[in-house]
Design an enzyme around this catalytic site. Sequence first.
Site, short mmCIF file in Angstrom:
data_model
loop_
_atom_site.label_atom_id
_atom_site.label_comp_id
_atom_site.label_asym_id
_atom_site.label_seq_id
_atom_site.Cartn_x
_atom_site.Cartn_y
_atom_site.Cartn_z
N ASP A 183 -28.77 -1.47 -13.49
CA ASP A 183 -30.10 -0.87 -13.52
C ASP A 183 -30.88 -1.56 -14.64
OD1 ASP A 183 -32.34 0.61 -14.08
OD2 ASP A 183 -31.32 2.55 -14.16
N TYR B 273 -29.71 6.99 -16.74
CA TYR B 273 -30.60 7.84 -15.94
C TYR B 273 -30.55 7.47 -14.46
CZ TYR B 273 -35.02 9.87 -14.32
OH TYR B 273 -35.99 10.51 -13.61
N LYS C 112 -40.99 -1.19 -13.51
CA LYS C 112 -41.81 -1.27 -14.73
C LYS C 112 -42.54 -2.60 -14.89
CE LYS C 112 -39.09 2.30 -17.02
NZ LYS C 112 -39.87 3.52 -17.03
#
Length: 440
Positions: free
Chosen positions: A246, A151, A274
């Site tokens: 990532d 993503y 996060k």
Amino acid sequence: MTDDRNEARAARSRELWTAARQLLPGGVSSPVRAFKAVGGTPRFIDRAKGPYVTDVDGIRYVDYVAAWGPAILGHAHPAVVEAIQEQAGLGTAYGTPTEVELALAERIVAAFPSIERVRFVNSGTEATMSALRLARAFTRRDKIVKFAGCYHGHADSLLVEAGSGVLTLGLPGSPGVTAGAAADTWVLPYNDEAAVEELFARHGEEIAAVIVEPIAGNMGVVPASRDFLQALRRLTREAGALLIFDEVITGFRVAYGGAQTLLGIEPDLTCLGKIIGGGLPVGAYGGRAEIMELLAPAGPVYQAGTLSGNPLAMRAGLATLEVLAQPGVYERLERQAARLAEGLEAEAKAQGIPYCVQRVGSMWTGFFHPGPLRNLDDVKASDIDFYARYFHGMLREGVYLPPSAFEAAFVSLAHTDHEIAFTVEAHARALRRARQAAGA
Ligand code: HOZ
């Protein structure tokens, strides 16, 4: 697809959902929450504690969405709540350097051997798009390589064959992304070393960076093979390109030092988010000093943010990492997640349902397909209609899974044997109901 009994119980959520669609595009602030792939009414959550979320109709669910990753300690962990409360009383943002951002930076640098300098931002998207700008500036090249199903957030150049909501909603890309932005992105199949070798053989000198989720979470959990990641490391190094991991999902999730520590492969730049914000908006990117020092004000590459490194998020992140640094934490996460995965697979097998759990540590996805699934094509071949029925069956049982077959689920430190056993029993009934609805 939906379950009538479920929908009837969600009266307040349904009222709010009607109102939400008059106020927010699609009723949400981020697409993956909208239940588009599974149908029915998104639950409006108004409380969460430990492994549970509770909706506005008072229904409590064992939660495996974990705020899409951050809630690794469980919700409203006392240490995080205390840190936030204390900091809130001291002010939430000053627009100045703070001591607490240094403390969080020190923890990140100590945890990730590949990171010497770190820049805080406000989301994973900011981290990935800024890391790419930096990679382009460092290499003085334009092209980036990504992998189908990964993503990397919603910056223009990355919304090409993306995972997460883009995949869930079946969007080929996104209107509004210029042909120019998309043309600078080359997309290859995940876990396909030969494809990367071939691209580098022809265009290696044009490539600024390869960006990859070392354990993909945005098409559901699909681990990269070590050979694949080693090939990326070797090819980028030989070509003078940068390797960007990532680790927005995997950082502090699969191991304290992320996937790179677990796998023993050092990228040039790492993107985080996060967990490092303890449930508040945060992102970060970091790497070797010689690259990071190109960032303004040390260097000419501009990137800024009013709330970047704000003390509220830094305190919440720091409190979270302090708990994660305690002995036995990752062993516990592994044990609970393994117990869950074994239970889920055993029950599906007993019922003769093609199903596999792909899992690394406490991040996992149950695919309705025989495993292993290695790339986006494999993932797309899983039975998403069955997943939608099953999802609603689990909701009815009091278990909240991602409302998409293409997302990672998470076990937290707060999930005890009780919640794991409860989930496996719920799964058995939900599978049966989904089969009956399918007429199997
Ligand atoms: N990375 C998360 C989903 N895969 C982000 C959650 C969101 O997009 O709202």
